[in-house]
Write a protein that holds these residues in place. Structure first.
Motif, PDB file in Angstrom:
ATOM      1  N   HIS A 104       0.850  -1.184   0.000  1.00  0.00           N
ATOM      2  CA  HIS A 104       0.000   0.000   0.000  1.00  0.00           C
ATOM      3  C   HIS A 104       0.893   1.242   0.000  1.00  0.00           C
ATOM      4  O   HIS A 104       0.593   2.253   0.647  1.00  0.00           O
ATOM      5  CB  HIS A 104      -0.964   0.005   1.201  1.00  0.00           C
ATOM      6  CG  HIS A 104      -2.110  -0.933   1.002  1.00  0.00           C
ATOM      7  ND1 HIS A 104      -2.038  -2.271   1.307  1.00  0.00           N
ATOM      8  CD2 HIS A 104      -3.357  -0.738   0.484  1.00  0.00           C
ATOM      9  CE1 HIS A 104      -3.189  -2.856   0.998  1.00  0.00           C
ATOM     10  NE2 HIS A 104      -3.998  -1.950   0.507  1.00  0.00           N
ATOM     11  N   CYS A 105       1.979   1.138  -0.695  1.00  0.00           N
ATOM     12  CA  CYS A 105       2.867   2.286  -0.962  1.00  0.00           C
ATOM     13  C   CYS A 105       3.513   2.006  -2.301  1.00  0.00           C
ATOM     14  O   CYS A 105       4.089   0.934  -2.491  1.00  0.00           O
ATOM     15  CB  CYS A 105       3.944   2.417   0.103  1.00  0.00           C
ATOM     16  SG  CYS A 105       5.248   3.601  -0.366  1.00  0.00           S
ATOM     17  N   THR A 106       3.396   2.945  -3.231  1.00  0.00           N
ATOM     18  CA  THR A 106       4.043   2.715  -4.521  1.00  0.00           C
ATOM     19  C   THR A 106       5.219   3.674  -4.716  1.00  0.00           C
ATOM     20  O   THR A 106       5.604   3.957  -5.839  1.00  0.00           O
ATOM     21  CB  THR A 106       3.045   2.852  -5.679  1.00  0.00           C
ATOM     22  OG1 THR A 106       2.294   4.025  -5.466  1.00  0.00           O
ATOM     23  CG2 THR A 106       2.143   1.648  -5.772  1.00  0.00           C
ATOM     24  N   ASN A 107       5.756   4.147  -3.591  1.00  0.00           N
ATOM     25  CA  ASN A 107       6.943   4.984  -3.676  1.00  0.00           C
ATOM     26  C   ASN A 107       6.711   6.197  -4.583  1.00  0.00           C
ATOM     27  O   ASN A 107       7.594   6.590  -5.329  1.00  0.00           O
ATOM     28  CB  ASN A 107       8.118   4.140  -4.191  1.00  0.00           C
ATOM     29  CG  ASN A 107       9.412   4.530  -3.528  1.00  0.00           C
ATOM     30  OD1 ASN A 107       9.472   5.560  -2.842  1.00  0.00           O
ATOM     31  ND2 ASN A 107      10.447   3.750  -3.719  1.00  0.00           N
ATOM     32  N   CYS A 108       5.504   6.761  -4.494  1.00  0.00           N
ATOM     33  CA  CYS A 108       5.171   7.866  -5.397  1.00  0.00           C
ATOM     34  C   CYS A 108       5.864   9.164  -5.002  1.00  0.00           C
ATOM     35  O   CYS A 108       5.937  10.101  -5.794  1.00  0.00           O
ATOM     36  CB  CYS A 108       3.661   8.065  -5.444  1.00  0.00           C
ATOM     37  SG  CYS A 108       2.973   8.883  -3.983  1.00  0.00           S
ATOM     38  N   GLY A 109       6.329   9.240  -3.773  1.00  0.00           N
ATOM     39  CA  GLY A 109       7.118  10.412  -3.358  1.00  0.00           C
ATOM     40  C   GLY A 109       6.299  11.606  -2.907  1.00  0.00           C
ATOM     41  O   GLY A 109       6.849  12.636  -2.518  1.00  0.00           O
ATOM     42  N   ALA A 110       4.963  11.505  -2.932  1.00  0.00           N
ATOM     43  CA  ALA A 110       4.134  12.671  -2.582  1.00  0.00           C
ATOM     44  C   ALA A 110       4.342  13.102  -1.133  1.00  0.00           C
ATOM     45  O   ALA A 110       4.334  14.291  -0.819  1.00  0.00           O
ATOM     46  CB  ALA A 110       2.663  12.357  -2.826  1.00  0.00           C
ATOM     47  N   CYS A 111       4.537  12.115  -0.243  1.00  0.00           N
ATOM     48  CA  CYS A 111       4.677  12.443   1.182  1.00  0.00           C
ATOM     49  C   CYS A 111       5.884  13.352   1.429  1.00  0.00           C
ATOM     50  O   CYS A 111       5.832  14.264   2.241  1.00  0.00           O
ATOM     51  CB  CYS A 111       4.787  11.163   2.015  1.00  0.00           C
ATOM     52  SG  CYS A 111       5.937   9.939   1.383  1.00  0.00           S
ATOM     53  N   MET A 112       6.950  13.118   0.691  1.00  0.00           N
ATOM     54  CA  MET A 112       8.185  13.881   0.908  1.00  0.00           C
ATOM     55  C   MET A 112       7.982  15.370   0.614  1.00  0.00           C
ATOM     56  O   MET A 112       8.543  16.233   1.275  1.00  0.00           O
ATOM     57  CB  MET A 112       9.279  13.313   0.013  1.00  0.00           C
ATOM     58  CG  MET A 112      10.597  14.021   0.142  1.00  0.00           C
ATOM     59  SD  MET A 112      11.925  13.139  -0.667  1.00  0.00           S
ATOM     60  CE  MET A 112      11.449  13.177  -2.360  1.00  0.00           C
TER      61      MET A 112
HETATM   62  S1  SF4 Z   1       2.687   9.234  -0.443  1.00  0.00           S
HETATM   63 FE1  SF4 Z   1       4.499   8.269   0.464  1.00  0.00          FE
HETATM   64  S2  SF4 Z   1       3.697   6.540   1.629  1.00  0.00           S
HETATM   65 FE2  SF4 Z   1       2.056   7.193   0.241  1.00  0.00          FE
HETATM   66  S3  SF4 Z   1       2.339   5.903  -1.578  1.00  0.00           S
HETATM   67 FE3  SF4 Z   1       3.458   7.774  -1.945  1.00  0.00          FE
HETATM   68  S4  SF4 Z   1       5.567   7.308  -1.238  1.00  0.00           S
HETATM   69 FE4  SF4 Z   1       4.205   5.746  -0.371  1.00  0.00          FE
END
Ligand code: SF4
Ligand code: SF4
Length: 453
Positions: A104-112
Motif C-alpha cells: 500500500h505504498c508505490t513509492n510515489c514520493g508525494a509524502c516527501m
Molecule cells: S505518499 Fe508516500 S507513503 Fe504514500 S504511496 Fe506515496 S511514497 Fe508511499
C-alpha cells in the motif's frame, strides 16, 4: 493480505532484517528515521489514505522506525524495548502487517514534498519491501513475472515474440521502409518494453513515424530487454533488478546513441536514468530522456509546428517522471502548444495526486491476472486475494483524480506513463466520467507539421 503459499520462514525474515534493513542505513535514511515531528502532514498527500488512515505514510514507516530505534536510539535501547516502539525483529503478525503496508505504498514520493522535514517515507517503506522480498514474502504472481524477466526466458514465449515482431512490422508499414534495428551510434535509441508494446502499440508506431518525419537518425530494438525492466526494483528484488539492469546497460553502451528515448514515464524513467548508473557507479555517455523531453526540445528548435486542438486538455504528472524524475516543463511546452485551453489539474507538478499505482507496482488487477494467464503463470487463490486487495485503493484514489478532471472539465487527459493511462482509464470508466486518457504522443503525432528546411 495473502502473500505467499509457503509459510513465513521466521529465520529468513530475521536474516533479511539484519542484512537488508540494517545493511542499508546511510546518513539520509538515518535522517528520515530521526526527524519526524509527527505532524501528519503526509497523510493528505498519500493515495492510500483515502482507503484507510491505517495506510498513512508515517504509520507505514513506523515499522521501519521501530527496527531502527532498537539498535540506534538510546530510548529504543532502553525503555522502548519494554513499553513498545522498539523491536529487534518482527513477530509473524507484525511481518504480515509490514507486507500489507509495503503493497500500500508505490513509492510515489508525494509524502516527501508535503513533509516539513522533507522525509521520504516511501524510501523507508521500500526498505521494508526489500526485507519482505528477501524473506520470501512477496506476491507469487509478481515474483513469477519478475523471474521470467530476470532469466531472459520471456523471449521464449510465443505471445511476446509475436507481439514484438508484429510491432516491428507495423512500424515498417507506417514508415514505408525497413525499421532500423540495433544500429550503433544513432542519435536516438527508441527504447521500449514488452509491456508497452502490449499496452499501446499504436503510440509506439506513432513515435516511430515522428522520428521518421523529422528525419532523425534513430534505431529500434530487434528484441526487448525485458517485460518491463527492471521489475525487480518494484518488488524489492535489488539483486534481480541489477542483473536485468546489467543487460540493459550493456545494450545501451553497445549501441552508444546520443539519447536513449523512453516513451514510459513510470518507474522505468528514474530506474534507467538514475538508479542503473548509480548502482554500477558509471557515468553514461548517452542521455536517458522521456519522449516529451526530446519533442519539446525539437519543437523549441522549430523543427516542427503543432496544429492546436480547440478543446480543454490537461496533463497528469506521472509520479516517477515528475516527482522522482524531475520532468515537469517539457510536457507543458507541448501541452500549451497543443491547446490554448490547456488547464492544470488542481493537483499537479510536485503535488500531483497519484493514481495509487505510482511505482507501477501493481497495475489494474484484471490486467495483471490476464498477463499472468497469458504467460502460463498459474494464478492461485492467494494471488487473487492479493490482486483484489489492490482494487480498493485504485477506486478510492481514482475518485479524487476523476473529481479533479471533472472540476476543470477536461476532455482529454494526456500523460506519459502506461500504468497512469491504465489506472486513470479504469477510474474514468468506473465513475462514468466523459473524458478520455491517452499518451500525449497519441494526440500530438497527428498534429505535428514538419518545417521543411
Ligand atoms: S505518499 Fe508516500 S507513503 Fe504514500 S504511496 Fe506515496 S511514497 Fe508511499
Ligand atoms: S509530514 Fe513528515 S514530519 Fe509530519 S508526520 Fe509525516 S513524516 Fe513525520
Amino acid at each position: 493480505m495473502a502473500i505467499a503459499e509457503t509459510k513465513v520462514d521466521m529465520e529468513a525474515l530475521n536474516k533479511a532484517i539484519d542484512e537488508v534493513f540494517y545493511g542499508q542505513l546511510d546518513s539520509t535514511m538515518l535522517y528520515y528515521f530521526q526527524s519526524c515531528v509527527n505532524c501528519k502532514a503526509c497523510e493528505a498527500a498519500c493515495p492510500f489514505t483515502p482507503t484507510s488512515l491505517h495506510y498513512s505514510p508515517v504509520n507505514k514507516a513506523e515499522v521501519s522506525r521501530e527496527l531502527y530505534r532498537y539498535r540506534f536510539s538510546v530510548w529504543g535501547k532502553t525503555i522502548g524495548r519494554f513499553i513498545g516502539g522498539s523491536k529487534k525483529y518482527l513477530s509473524l503478525e507484525e511481518a504480515e502487517t509490514m507486507v500489507d503496508y509495503v503493497w500500500h505504498c508505490t513509492n510515489c514520493g508525494a509524502c516527501m514534498f508535503v513533509c516539513p522535514m522533507a522525509i521520504d517515507s516511501g524510501a523507508m517503506i521500500d526498505l521494508l519491501k526489500q526485507v519482505a522480498f528477501k524473506a520470501g514474502m512477496v506476491p507469487k504472481i509478481y515474483r513469477d513475472i519478475a523471474d521470467l524477466e530476470i532469466s531472459g526466458k520471456y523471449w521464449e514465449i510465443d505471445f511476446f515474440k509475436n507481439s514484438w515482431n508484429s510491432l516491428i512490422s507495423k512500424i515498417k508499414d507506417a514508415i514505408g521502409k525497413e525499421v532500423p534495428l540495433d544500429k550503433k551510434g544513432s542519435e536516438v535509441l527508441f527504447y521500449t518494453s514488452i509491456y508497452e508494446a502490449l499496452a499501446y502499440p499504436d503510440v509506439l508506431v506513432k513515435v516511430a513515424k515522428i522520428l521518421d518525419m523529422l528525419n532523425k537518425d534513430w534505431t529500434f530494438m530487434s528484441k526487448p530487454l525485458g517485460i518491463r525492466p527492471p521489475i525487480g526494483l518494484v518488488i524489492g528484488d535489488k539483486e534481480g533488478a541489477a542483473e536485468v539492469m546489467q543487460r540493459v546497460y550493456s545494450y545501451f553502451t553497445d549501441i552508444s546513441p546520443k539519447y536513449v528515448m523512453l516513451t514510459a514515464g513510470g518507474f522505468e524513467y528514474p530506474s534507467l536514468r538514475y538508479t542503473m548508473h548509480e548502482t554500477f557507479k558509471v557515468k553514461p555517455k548517452y542521455e536517458v530522456v522521456h519522449v516529451t523531453e526530446l519533442l519539446a526540445k525539437w519543437y523549441e528548435n522549430k523543427e516542427f509546428e503543432i496544429e492546436p486542438l480547440d478543446e480543454t486538455i490537461t496533463w497528469h504528472d506521472p509520479c516517477q517522471l515528475g516527482r522522482r524524475g524531475g520532468v515537469f516543463e517539457a510536457p507543458r511546452v507541448l501541452m500549451k502548444a497543443l491547446s490554448k485551453k490547456f488547464k492544470e489539474l488542481p493537483s499537479h507538478g510536485v503535488n500531483s495526486f497519484c493514481c495509487s499505482r505510482g511505482g507501477g507496482g501493481c497495475g489494474v488487477p484484471s490486467m495483471v491476472e490476464n498477463m499472468a494467464k497469458t504467460l502460463g503463470i498459474p494464478v492461485s487463490d492467494d494471488d487473487k486475494k492479493f490482486l483484489d486487495s489492490t482494487l480498493e485503493p485504485l477506486i478510492k484514489a481514482g475518485k479524487i483524480k476523476v473529481n479533479e478532471i471533472n472540476k476543470i472539465k477536461a476532455k482529454e487527459v494526456l500523460t506519459g506513463c502506461p500504468v497512469c493511462i491504465e489506472s486513470i482509464g479504469f477510474s474514468i470508466d468506473y465513475y462514468h466520467a466523459s473524458s478520455k486518457v491517452n499518451h500525449i504522443v497519441d494526440i500530438l503525432a497527428d498534429r505535428i507539421k514538419v518545417n521543411k528546411k
